[in-house]
Design a protein around this motif. Structure first.
Motif, short mmCIF file in Angstrom:
data_model
loop_
_atom_site.label_atom_id
_atom_site.label_comp_id
_atom_site.label_asym_id
_atom_site.label_seq_id
_atom_site.Cartn_x
_atom_site.Cartn_y
_atom_site.Cartn_z
N THR A 1 29.70 27.65 44.79
CA THR A 1 30.88 27.16 44.08
C THR A 1 31.17 27.96 42.81
O THR A 1 32.29 27.92 42.30
CB THR A 1 30.71 25.67 43.73
N PHE A 2 30.18 28.68 42.29
CA PHE A 2 30.47 29.59 41.18
C PHE A 2 31.43 30.68 41.62
O PHE A 2 32.38 31.02 40.91
CB PHE A 2 29.17 30.20 40.63
N GLU A 3 31.18 31.24 42.79
CA GLU A 3 32.09 32.27 43.31
C GLU A 3 33.47 31.69 43.57
O GLU A 3 34.49 32.33 43.29
CB GLU A 3 31.52 32.87 44.60
N GLU A 4 33.53 30.47 44.08
CA GLU A 4 34.82 29.83 44.31
C GLU A 4 35.56 29.62 43.00
O GLU A 4 36.79 29.70 42.94
CB GLU A 4 34.63 28.50 45.05
N ALA A 5 34.80 29.36 41.94
CA ALA A 5 35.41 29.16 40.62
C ALA A 5 36.12 30.43 40.16
O ALA A 5 37.31 30.42 39.85
CB ALA A 5 34.37 28.72 39.60
N TRP A 6 35.37 31.56 40.09
CA TRP A 6 36.01 32.76 39.54
C TRP A 6 37.05 33.35 40.47
O TRP A 6 38.04 33.93 40.02
CB TRP A 6 35.00 33.80 39.08
N LYS A 7 36.89 33.15 41.76
CA LYS A 7 37.93 33.60 42.68
C LYS A 7 39.22 32.78 42.50
O LYS A 7 40.31 33.26 42.81
CB LYS A 7 37.45 33.50 44.13
N GLY A 8 39.08 31.56 41.99
CA GLY A 8 40.23 30.73 41.68
C GLY A 8 40.77 30.93 40.27
O GLY A 8 41.68 30.21 39.86
N GLY A 9 40.18 31.87 39.53
CA GLY A 9 40.65 32.16 38.18
C GLY A 9 39.97 31.37 37.10
O GLY A 9 40.29 31.52 35.92
N THR B 1 31.48 31.97 34.61
CA THR B 1 31.23 31.57 36.00
C THR B 1 30.69 32.71 36.86
O THR B 1 30.38 32.49 38.03
CB THR B 1 32.51 31.02 36.64
N LYS B 2 30.55 33.92 36.32
CA LYS B 2 30.07 35.06 37.12
C LYS B 2 28.72 35.50 36.58
O LYS B 2 28.56 35.75 35.38
CB LYS B 2 31.06 36.22 37.03
N GLY B 3 27.75 35.60 37.47
CA GLY B 3 26.44 36.08 37.08
C GLY B 3 25.37 35.60 38.03
O GLY B 3 25.61 34.76 38.90
N ARG B 4 24.16 36.12 37.85
CA ARG B 4 23.03 35.73 38.69
C ARG B 4 21.95 35.00 37.92
O ARG B 4 21.10 34.33 38.50
CB ARG B 4 22.44 36.97 39.37
N ARG B 5 21.97 35.13 36.58
CA ARG B 5 21.00 34.45 35.73
C ARG B 5 21.77 33.69 34.66
O ARG B 5 22.57 34.27 33.94
CB ARG B 5 20.04 35.46 35.09
N ILE B 6 21.50 32.41 34.56
CA ILE B 6 22.31 31.57 33.70
C ILE B 6 22.24 32.02 32.24
O ILE B 6 23.21 31.92 31.49
CB ILE B 6 21.91 30.08 33.85
N ASP B 7 21.09 32.57 31.83
CA ASP B 7 20.93 33.01 30.45
C ASP B 7 21.91 34.12 30.08
O ASP B 7 22.26 34.28 28.91
CB ASP B 7 19.49 33.48 30.21
N ASP B 8 22.34 34.88 31.09
CA ASP B 8 23.30 35.96 30.84
C ASP B 8 24.74 35.50 30.86
O ASP B 8 25.65 36.27 30.56
CB ASP B 8 23.12 37.06 31.90
#
Length: 386
Positions: A99-107, A130-137
């Protein structure tokens, strides 16, 4: 990078129907009309496409309830204790959830996310990209505010356990009790700093977590649907001088003049849903428009996964159909959302110095329409879509 010939809607005082935008080091370096375009940059011709700041959902549970999973991915409510301010959203978030990917693909480039509303005090919310692989980043602020909840949710959860709180009175009392404990704890810590003969209090994780709320360094996000619960939130916030933001505010339109008198900050929604419980019986899709008519600046949210997060701009479109001015609807998912969260110095509008979070739609596409999809999305100056 230089984006040229864009219809730039800044969410600030001026727009640029044929403008440019310069990105450097992940930030917006400059923006203006094409007559002022600088030279010497890598150029992308937008050919009239509409440029907006990245959308912001100021109230979601993105990553707290993972998509397609049951208990294994349910980390949203620690309903074993009604008072859990020491919990931190960043310890539960899984950015690899789809759903993170769905978020940024939706703007949707920024969200506030955290624990749910089972507990009167449920824990610390985070503001993240909303884009990344590690939450700290991905973090803008790992503890942007504290989540409080009033009304049916804590009553229902603890009634089933035959434990407090089973009434609205008990819910408010538990919140007050913990805030008073934290206030006394803070007073004792400050006295110990000033008086070497006074012992510092024994460490208390719950009280420590509430100190930034009491000192207004963190927001107090109060879940409240019914009008009486909204005013309980206002009452508690005044007692403890909290930096209050009311979330949902479902019956706010019924008392909008009174809320305007309080200069209340409101995160409204979700509006694309059913009246799933008694306290939502007065849900009205005209609510945001009516709140705006009273002089308030409501932000809009999806409450993901209640409404999938990629439909945030569609919610803005529905609000327009129910009477909210179009530009106000766009502001409700950009600058007003950023202001409610207290992150408007970084995101929410197109202004030099802010993060280069952008969503771009082809010329002729309505960002709030049901068929529109972003042509490009930038987060921190990196093109993640398009």
């Amino acid at each position: 990078m230089l984006l040229i010939h864009g219809n730039i809607l800044t969410m600030e005082d001026i727009n640029y129907p044929d403008g440019y935008l310069c990105i450097r080091n992940g930030k917006i370096h400059s923006v203006g009309p094409m007559s002022e375009v600088p030279a010497g940059e890598t150029v992308v011709d937008l050919e009239g496409a509409t440029v907006l700041p990245g959308f912001i959902d100021p109230h979601s549970h993105l990553g707290m309830w993972e998509d397609g999973l049951g208990f294994e991915g349910d980390d949203g409510n620690e309903s074993t204790d009604p008072v859990t301010p020491q919990l931190r959203a960043i310890d539960a978030l899984n950015p690899l959830d789809r759903t993170f990917e769905e978020a940024w693909k939706g703007g949707v480039t920024t969200v506030l996310t955290g624990p749910g509303s089972a507990n009167p005090i449920s824990g610390q919310w985070a503001a993240i990209k909303t884009k990344g692989r590690r939450i700290d980043d991905m973090v803008i602020d790992p503890a942007i505010g504290m989540k409080f909840a009033l009304g049916e949710n804590p009553k229902t959860v603890y009634n089933e356990k035959n434990a407090a709180p089973m009434t609205r009175m008990a819910t408010a009392a538990l919140i007050r009790d913990q805030l008073n404990k934290a206030k006394r704890y803070l007073d004792d810590k400050e006295r110990a700093d000033e008086d070497e003969d006074f012992d510092e209090p024994e460490y208390d994780a719950k009280c420590e977590a509430l100190i930034p709320v009491l000192t207004r360094k963190q927001k107090a996000f109060f879940h409240a649907h019914r009008a009486d619960d909204i005013f309980t939130a206002v009452r508690i916030a005044k007692e403890f001088k909290l930096d209050l933001v009311v979330v949902h505010c479902t019956e706010g339109h019924l008392v909008r003049d009174l809320l305007a008198g309080e200069k209340l900050r409101v995160i409204a929604g979700p509006i694309l849903c059913d009246r799933s419980k008694p306290e939502m019986r007065n849900l009205d899709i005209q609510g945001p428009a009516l709140l705006h008519s009273a002089g308030l600046k409501p932000a809009l949210c999806t409450d993901h996964p209640v409404i999938p997060i990629q439909y945030l701009p569609l919610c803005a479109g529905l609000a327009v159909g129910a009477g909210l001015e179009y530009e106000e609807a766009l502001k409700a998912i950009t600058i007003y959302a950023a202001e409610a969260a207290g992150i408007d110095e970084r995101v929410g509008s197109i202004r030099p110095g802010k993060d280069a979070d952008l969503v771009i739609y082809r010329d002729g596409d309505d960002p709030c329409g049901p068929y529109a999809r972003p042509a490009m999305v930038f987060i921190d100056g990196e093109k993640v879509l398009g």
